[in-house]
Design a protein around this motif. Structure first.
Motif, PDB file in Angstrom:
ATOM      1  N   CYS A  51       0.815  -1.219   0.000  1.00  0.00           N
ATOM      2  CA  CYS A  51       0.000   0.000   0.000  1.00  0.00           C
ATOM      3  C   CYS A  51       0.848   1.268   0.000  1.00  0.00           C
ATOM      4  O   CYS A  51       0.312   2.370  -0.028  1.00  0.00           O
ATOM      5  CB  CYS A  51      -0.969   0.007   1.180  1.00  0.00           C
ATOM      6  N   ASN A  52       2.182   1.110   0.072  1.00  0.00           N
ATOM      7  CA  ASN A  52       3.119   2.236   0.034  1.00  0.00           C
ATOM      8  C   ASN A  52       2.877   3.226   1.176  1.00  0.00           C
ATOM      9  O   ASN A  52       3.165   4.420   1.048  1.00  0.00           O
ATOM     10  CB  ASN A  52       3.044   2.958  -1.310  1.00  0.00           C
ATOM     11  N   THR A  53       2.353   2.737   2.291  1.00  0.00           N
ATOM     12  CA  THR A  53       2.089   3.558   3.469  1.00  0.00           C
ATOM     13  C   THR A  53       3.087   3.208   4.561  1.00  0.00           C
ATOM     14  O   THR A  53       3.393   2.032   4.763  1.00  0.00           O
ATOM     15  CB  THR A  53       0.657   3.312   3.993  1.00  0.00           C
ATOM     16  N   ARG A  54       3.611   4.238   5.260  1.00  0.00           N
ATOM     17  CA  ARG A  54       4.452   3.941   6.424  1.00  0.00           C
ATOM     18  C   ARG A  54       3.551   3.466   7.545  1.00  0.00           C
ATOM     19  O   ARG A  54       2.670   4.187   8.004  1.00  0.00           O
ATOM     20  CB  ARG A  54       5.244   5.178   6.853  1.00  0.00           C
ATOM     21  N   SER A  55       3.747   2.233   7.952  1.00  0.00           N
ATOM     22  CA  SER A  55       2.818   1.600   8.876  1.00  0.00           C
ATOM     23  C   SER A  55       3.555   0.655   9.811  1.00  0.00           C
ATOM     24  O   SER A  55       4.656   0.174   9.511  1.00  0.00           O
ATOM     25  CB  SER A  55       1.751   0.821   8.088  1.00  0.00           C
ATOM     26  N   GLY A  56       2.923   0.376  10.943  1.00  0.00           N
ATOM     27  CA  GLY A  56       3.419  -0.663  11.818  1.00  0.00           C
ATOM     28  C   GLY A  56       3.102  -2.026  11.240  1.00  0.00           C
ATOM     29  O   GLY A  56       2.216  -2.169  10.388  1.00  0.00           O
ATOM     30  N   VAL A  57       3.849  -3.042  11.654  1.00  0.00           N
ATOM     31  CA  VAL A  57       3.583  -4.407  11.219  1.00  0.00           C
ATOM     32  C   VAL A  57       3.448  -5.303  12.445  1.00  0.00           C
ATOM     33  O   VAL A  57       4.067  -5.056  13.479  1.00  0.00           O
ATOM     34  CB  VAL A  57       4.697  -4.945  10.296  1.00  0.00           C
ATOM     35  N   SER A  58       2.625  -6.328  12.324  1.00  0.00           N
ATOM     36  CA  SER A  58       2.352  -7.241  13.434  1.00  0.00           C
ATOM     37  C   SER A  58       2.739  -8.662  13.051  1.00  0.00           C
ATOM     38  O   SER A  58       2.409  -9.121  11.946  1.00  0.00           O
ATOM     39  CB  SER A  58       0.859  -7.202  13.813  1.00  0.00           C
ATOM     40  N   LEU A  59       3.410  -9.354  13.957  1.00  0.00           N
ATOM     41  CA  LEU A  59       3.866 -10.727  13.698  1.00  0.00           C
ATOM     42  C   LEU A  59       2.681 -11.678  13.599  1.00  0.00           C
ATOM     43  O   LEU A  59       1.809 -11.700  14.470  1.00  0.00           O
ATOM     44  CB  LEU A  59       4.801 -11.177  14.826  1.00  0.00           C
ATOM     45  N   ILE A  60       2.650 -12.497  12.534  1.00  0.00           N
ATOM     46  CA  ILE A  60       1.586 -13.479  12.379  1.00  0.00           C
ATOM     47  C   ILE A  60       2.134 -14.902  12.214  1.00  0.00           C
ATOM     48  O   ILE A  60       1.374 -15.865  12.264  1.00  0.00           O
ATOM     49  CB  ILE A  60       0.665 -13.151  11.180  1.00  0.00           C
ATOM     50  N   SER A  61       3.443 -15.037  12.026  1.00  0.00           N
ATOM     51  CA  SER A  61       4.007 -16.367  11.808  1.00  0.00           C
ATOM     52  C   SER A  61       5.374 -16.476  12.483  1.00  0.00           C
ATOM     53  O   SER A  61       6.409 -16.368  11.823  1.00  0.00           O
ATOM     54  CB  SER A  61       4.117 -16.656  10.306  1.00  0.00           C
ATOM     55  N   PRO A  62       5.394 -16.718  13.806  1.00  0.00           N
ATOM     56  CA  PRO A  62       6.674 -16.857  14.508  1.00  0.00           C
ATOM     57  C   PRO A  62       7.345 -18.190  14.174  1.00  0.00           C
ATOM     58  O   PRO A  62       6.677 -19.169  13.814  1.00  0.00           O
ATOM     59  CB  PRO A  62       6.272 -16.798  15.983  1.00  0.00           C
ATOM     60  N   PRO A  63       8.673 -18.274  14.269  1.00  0.00           N
ATOM     61  CA  PRO A  63       9.381 -19.525  13.971  1.00  0.00           C
ATOM     62  C   PRO A  63       9.203 -20.545  15.094  1.00  0.00           C
ATOM     63  O   PRO A  63       8.846 -20.193  16.228  1.00  0.00           O
ATOM     64  CB  PRO A  63      10.840 -19.074  13.865  1.00  0.00           C
ATOM     65  N   ARG A  64       9.458 -21.796  14.807  1.00  0.00           N
ATOM     66  CA  ARG A  64       9.385 -22.876  15.800  1.00  0.00           C
ATOM     67  C   ARG A  64      10.799 -23.224  16.293  1.00  0.00           C
ATOM     68  O   ARG A  64      11.724 -23.426  15.500  1.00  0.00           O
ATOM     69  CB  ARG A  64       8.742 -24.117  15.195  1.00  0.00           C
ATOM     70  N   PHE A  65      10.952 -23.282  17.592  1.00  0.00           N
ATOM     71  CA  PHE A  65      12.253 -23.557  18.201  1.00  0.00           C
ATOM     72  C   PHE A  65      12.840 -24.875  17.709  1.00  0.00           C
ATOM     73  O   PHE A  65      14.018 -24.952  17.347  1.00  0.00           O
ATOM     74  CB  PHE A  65      12.117 -23.579  19.729  1.00  0.00           C
ATOM     75  N   GLU A  66      12.017 -25.935  17.654  1.00  0.00           N
ATOM     76  CA  GLU A  66      12.530 -27.254  17.293  1.00  0.00           C
ATOM     77  C   GLU A  66      12.992 -27.319  15.840  1.00  0.00           C
ATOM     78  O   GLU A  66      13.969 -27.987  15.512  1.00  0.00           O
ATOM     79  CB  GLU A  66      11.478 -28.345  17.566  1.00  0.00           C
ATOM     80  N   PHE A  67      12.304 -26.589  14.948  1.00  0.00           N
ATOM     81  CA  PHE A  67      12.727 -26.568  13.546  1.00  0.00           C
ATOM     82  C   PHE A  67      14.036 -25.789  13.376  1.00  0.00           C
ATOM     83  O   PHE A  67      14.913 -26.188  12.604  1.00  0.00           O
ATOM     84  CB  PHE A  67      11.637 -25.958  12.671  1.00  0.00           C
ATOM     85  N   LEU A  68      14.135 -24.682  14.083  1.00  0.00           N
ATOM     86  CA  LEU A  68      15.369 -23.896  14.006  1.00  0.00           C
ATOM     87  C   LEU A  68      16.561 -24.700  14.527  1.00  0.00           C
ATOM     88  O   LEU A  68      17.636 -24.687  13.939  1.00  0.00           O
ATOM     89  CB  LEU A  68      15.220 -22.599  14.810  1.00  0.00           C
ATOM     90  N   THR A  69      16.358 -25.399  15.630  1.00  0.00           N
ATOM     91  CA  THR A  69      17.429 -26.201  16.218  1.00  0.00           C
ATOM     92  C   THR A  69      17.842 -27.328  15.283  1.00  0.00           C
ATOM     93  O   THR A  69      19.035 -27.666  15.167  1.00  0.00           O
ATOM     94  CB  THR A  69      16.985 -26.783  17.570  1.00  0.00           C
TER      95      THR A  69
END
Length: 221
Positions: A24-42
């Protein structure tokens, strides 16, 4: 920023960013909707972690990337994200001559994708097109406009000389002997280009457009 073994996303969710949304080309805040999983990262131990956010203005998804700084419990990330998709820079392209418009439009696409050297090369091509559109003394006009910007001291002398080398000196903006350009220097080059093209073309075109509108209004009275 970190994610613990319990996968509690509180710390990640509480970290807020403000960016220019690529949708939308607007300066805006963003909100997390998909955090990573600890076990997959490890298990996979990537050097960077991607997280999906939503734009608080238009609700479209935005992907941000974070460098992993340490492994353990919790897993830590750098606090500042890397933007994968940038907003297209707005500019009044319609007032530019056709060839200049096409070249600078492509330069803006390179800028939005973070292709800094390609952006610099297309800026040089846009100036070459501008010189041709301006006629025999086109290069002189462009150089004079850049010197006016130098007198405003918007950048240091060293930065200006390097940017002027990219924009004017040599035979081809894609030659490898020209200085490499990073994101910060590209941002300065962008502003120099916008100001130069505005003074060379846009300002005059707007004045002519306003004069035509006034003439039309006078005839209708």
């Amino acid at each position: 920023m970190y994610i613990p073994q319990t996968n509690d996303p509180t710390v990640l969710s509480d970290k807020h960013f403000t960016i220019v949304c690529p949708h939308c080309n607007t300066r805006s805040g963003v909100s997390l909707i998909s955090p990573p999983r600890f076990e997959f990262l490890t298990r996979f131990r990537p050097g960077y972690v991607g997280m999906a956010y939503r734009c608080d203005a238009c609700n479209e998804p935005i992907f941000l990337k974070f460098k992993v700084t340490s492994w353990g419990n919790p897993i830590h990330f750098e606090a500042q994200p890397i933007e994968i998709e940038r907003a297209r820079v707005a500019y009044e392209l319609k007032y530019l001559p056709e060839e200049v418009k096409n070249d600078f439009s492509e330069a803006l696409i390179c800028y939005s994708q973070g292709c800094w050297n390609a952006f610099a090369a297309m800026c040089r091509r846009a100036l070459q097109s501008a010189a041709m559109a301006l006629g025999a003394d086109g290069t002189t006009k462009i150089t004079r406009q850049l010197d006016n910007l130098r007198e405003m001291q918007v950048v240091s002398e060293e930065e200006f000389e390097q940017l002027k080398t990219i924009m004017i000196t040599g035979h081809d903006g894609a030659h490898p002997h020209l200085p490499n350009i990073n994101g910060d220097r590209a941002a300065v080059l962008l502003e120099l280009m916008k100001d130069a093209l505005t003074q060379l073309f846009v300002r005059k075109a707007k004045i002519e457009e306003a004069s035509k509108l006034r003439a039309q209004a006078t005839k209708q009275k």
